[in-house]
Motif scaffolding. Structure first.
Motif, PDB file in Angstrom:
ATOM      1  N   LEU A 153       0.836  -1.208   0.000  1.00  0.00           N
ATOM      2  CA  LEU A 153       0.000   0.000   0.000  1.00  0.00           C
ATOM      3  C   LEU A 153       0.868   1.255   0.000  1.00  0.00           C
ATOM      4  N   MET A 154       0.565   2.149  -0.942  1.00  0.00           N
ATOM      5  CA  MET A 154       1.250   3.451  -1.012  1.00  0.00           C
ATOM      6  C   MET A 154       0.291   4.505  -0.460  1.00  0.00           C
ATOM      7  N   VAL A 155       0.760   5.278   0.509  1.00  0.00           N
ATOM      8  CA  VAL A 155      -0.051   6.364   1.064  1.00  0.00           C
ATOM      9  C   VAL A 155       0.505   7.673   0.513  1.00  0.00           C
ATOM     10  N   GLU A 156      -0.388   8.507  -0.027  1.00  0.00           N
ATOM     11  CA  GLU A 156       0.061   9.788  -0.607  1.00  0.00           C
ATOM     12  C   GLU A 156      -0.505  10.973   0.158  1.00  0.00           C
ATOM     13  N   GLY A 157      -0.660  10.846   1.463  1.00  0.00           N
ATOM     14  CA  GLY A 157      -1.074  11.971   2.288  1.00  0.00           C
ATOM     15  C   GLY A 157      -2.574  12.095   2.382  1.00  0.00           C
ATOM     16  N   GLY A 158      -3.005  13.279   2.854  1.00  0.00           N
ATOM     17  CA  GLY A 158      -2.201  14.414   3.271  1.00  0.00           C
ATOM     18  C   GLY A 158      -1.744  14.330   4.719  1.00  0.00           C
ATOM     19  N   ALA A 159      -1.608  15.506   5.289  1.00  0.00           N
ATOM     20  CA  ALA A 159      -0.994  15.681   6.597  1.00  0.00           C
ATOM     21  C   ALA A 159      -1.721  14.928   7.716  1.00  0.00           C
ATOM     22  N   THR A 160      -3.045  14.946   7.685  1.00  0.00           N
ATOM     23  CA  THR A 160      -3.837  14.328   8.764  1.00  0.00           C
ATOM     24  C   THR A 160      -3.812  12.806   8.647  1.00  0.00           C
ATOM     25  N   LEU A 161      -3.939  12.315   7.429  1.00  0.00           N
ATOM     26  CA  LEU A 161      -3.880  10.866   7.235  1.00  0.00           C
ATOM     27  C   LEU A 161      -2.480  10.343   7.576  1.00  0.00           C
ATOM     28  N   ASN A 162      -1.436  11.077   7.169  1.00  0.00           N
ATOM     29  CA  ASN A 162      -0.072  10.641   7.508  1.00  0.00           C
ATOM     30  C   ASN A 162       0.062  10.474   9.023  1.00  0.00           C
ATOM     31  N   TRP A 163      -0.459  11.456   9.775  1.00  0.00           N
ATOM     32  CA  TRP A 163      -0.412  11.370  11.237  1.00  0.00           C
ATOM     33  C   TRP A 163      -1.195  10.141  11.726  1.00  0.00           C
ATOM     34  N   GLY A 164      -2.395   9.956  11.216  1.00  0.00           N
ATOM     35  CA  GLY A 164      -3.222   8.832  11.650  1.00  0.00           C
ATOM     36  C   GLY A 164      -2.529   7.494  11.417  1.00  0.00           C
ATOM     37  N   MET A 165      -1.913   7.355  10.259  1.00  0.00           N
ATOM     38  CA  MET A 165      -1.241   6.096   9.923  1.00  0.00           C
ATOM     39  C   MET A 165       0.003   5.884  10.790  1.00  0.00           C
ATOM     40  N   ILE A 166       0.818   6.926  10.926  1.00  0.00           N
ATOM     41  CA  ILE A 166       2.067   6.790  11.695  1.00  0.00           C
ATOM     42  C   ILE A 166       1.756   6.587  13.180  1.00  0.00           C
ATOM     43  N   SER A 167       0.831   7.379  13.721  1.00  0.00           N
ATOM     44  CA  SER A 167       0.554   7.297  15.168  1.00  0.00           C
ATOM     45  C   SER A 167      -0.122   5.977  15.538  1.00  0.00           C
ATOM     46  N   ASN A 168      -0.700   5.295  14.568  1.00  0.00           N
ATOM     47  CA  ASN A 168      -1.291   3.975  14.830  1.00  0.00           C
ATOM     48  C   ASN A 168      -0.334   2.834  14.522  1.00  0.00           C
ATOM     49  N   GLY A 169       0.914   3.162  14.190  1.00  0.00           N
ATOM     50  CA  GLY A 169       1.919   2.113  13.931  1.00  0.00           C
ATOM     51  C   GLY A 169       1.639   1.331  12.661  1.00  0.00           C
ATOM     52  N   LEU A 170       1.113   2.009  11.634  1.00  0.00           N
ATOM     53  CA  LEU A 170       0.690   1.293  10.423  1.00  0.00           C
ATOM     54  C   LEU A 170       1.601   1.559   9.226  1.00  0.00           C
ATOM     55  N   VAL A 171       2.753   2.203   9.463  1.00  0.00           N
ATOM     56  CA  VAL A 171       3.631   2.577   8.351  1.00  0.00           C
ATOM     57  C   VAL A 171       4.994   1.895   8.525  1.00  0.00           C
ATOM     58  N   ASP A 172       5.504   1.328   7.421  1.00  0.00           N
ATOM     59  CA  ASP A 172       6.804   0.654   7.455  1.00  0.00           C
ATOM     60  C   ASP A 172       7.929   1.557   6.982  1.00  0.00           C
ATOM     61  N   GLU A 173       7.673   2.313   5.916  1.00  0.00           N
ATOM     62  CA  GLU A 173       8.728   3.175   5.355  1.00  0.00           C
ATOM     63  C   GLU A 173       8.131   4.518   4.930  1.00  0.00           C
ATOM     64  N   ILE A 174       8.988   5.543   4.893  1.00  0.00           N
ATOM     65  CA  ILE A 174       8.565   6.889   4.483  1.00  0.00           C
ATOM     66  C   ILE A 174       9.573   7.412   3.463  1.00  0.00           C
TER      67      ILE A 174
END
Ligand SMILES: NC(=O)C1=CN([C@@H]2O[C@H](COP(=O)(O)OP(=O)(O)OC[C@H]3O[C@@H](n4cnc5c(N)ncnc54)[C@H](OP(=O)(O)O)[C@@H]3O)[C@@H](O)[C@H]2O)C=CC1
Ligand SMILES: Nc1nc(O)c(N)c(N[C@@H]2O[C@H](COP(=O)(O)O)[C@@H](O)[C@H]2O)n1
Length: 229
Positions: A153-174
């Motif tokens: 899965l590729m996430v292309e933002g924006g700012a609020t979704l990036n926070w939601g994904m990262i703060s929930n531990g759902l992102v492997d790489e940036i």
């Protein structure tokens, strides 16, 4: 919980902004970076954005290169990766470019609070996934995407979704392209907005790579495990 391998790709100014104070999309990177982004899209099973990005930018999220589209078709895939919108209240316009442009699957992640009439309209053009009561429960939603065969899965933002994904531990790489401009403005979106971490919770990253590209730098990070999540 099983979830897709997930990375965020974003372009930001030298002062960390991803668009202007009017939330208008800015050309931060050049053609080389857009080609790199196109390859990332083509190599993904799905590309996901927040409803804020759909309303602000109306992106199509399609693969642009004819060659990359042909490669996907030859591999038995749709021309474009599935396009996913995180949209608790089903606000995605029915005439959004993600519906008008390109072939492929569309998935709208909604919550139980989405109005039935809006959901009914979106159902005509997209697969609807309900996850969460008032707003989309991202952990549950990612597990559902995995069940639907989305492994990358590729996430292309924006700012609020990036926070939601990262703060929930759902992102492997940036992957961030840092461009040669200053946008400024305390209300202009940054790479991650949202609530923010307190000092003890701050998310640590490991540097994978950094390369000069055009007039900026492409930085690749691995997101480290965070015991607070
Ligand atoms: N330079 C770049 O690379 C990029 C820049 N941008 C810029 O970013 C800006 C848009 O960012 P932003 O306004 O923050 O909007 P986002 O695209 O991040 O969408 C945020 C919305 O997603 C919905 N959402 C639902 N569930 C969640 C959840 N659990 N966590 C987080 N969000 C959730 C919320 O709306 P709801 O409650 O209605 O569901 C929320 O307001 C635009 O200005 C755009 O130009 C965007 C992409 C890339
Ligand atoms: N990589 C990159 N560089 C920039 O300078 C940008 N402004 C963006 N923005 C992203 O591109 C999306 C547009 O996608 P389509 O061309 O409509 O398919 C936009 O929504 C941002 O996600 N990216």
């Amino acid at each position: 919980m099983e979830r897709p391998f997930t990375f965020i790709n974003s372009a930001m100014s030298a002062d960390g902004k991803i668009s202007t104070k009017e939330r208008k999309q800015v050309r931060i990177s050049g053609q080389i970076d857009f080609n790199r982004m196109d390859k990332l899209r083509a190599g993904s099973d799905a590309v996901m954005v927040g409803i804020g990005t759909v309303l602000a930018d109306d992106p199509s999220l399609t693969v642009k290169s004819a060659e990359l589209k042909e490669e996907r078709i030859a591999a038995g895939k749709d021309e474009n990766p599935a396009r996913v919108v995180v949209d608790s209240k089903a606000r995605t316009p029915v005439d959004a470019d993600i519906f008008k442009k390109g072939e492929g699957k569309r998935i709208i992640l909604i919550s139980e609070s989405a109005p039935a009439d809006k959901v009914a309209l979106l159902k005509k053009q997209a697969t609807i996934v309900v996850a969460g009561k008032d707003s989309v429960d991202l952990k549950q939603a990612m597990s559902e995407l995995k069940t639907q065969g989305i492994d990358r899965l590729m996430v292309e933002g924006g700012a609020t979704l990036n926070w939601g994904m990262i703060s929930n531990g759902l992102v492997d790489e940036i992957y961030t392209f840092l461009g040669n401009l200053i946008i400024g403005g305390k209300t202009a979106p940054t790479f991650t907005d949202g609530e923010g971490f307190s000092e003890k919770e701050i998310q640590k990253l490991e540097l994978i790579d950094a390369d000069k590209m055009e007039d900026g730098i492409l930085i690749k990070w691995k997101v480290l495990a965070n015991s607070k999540q």
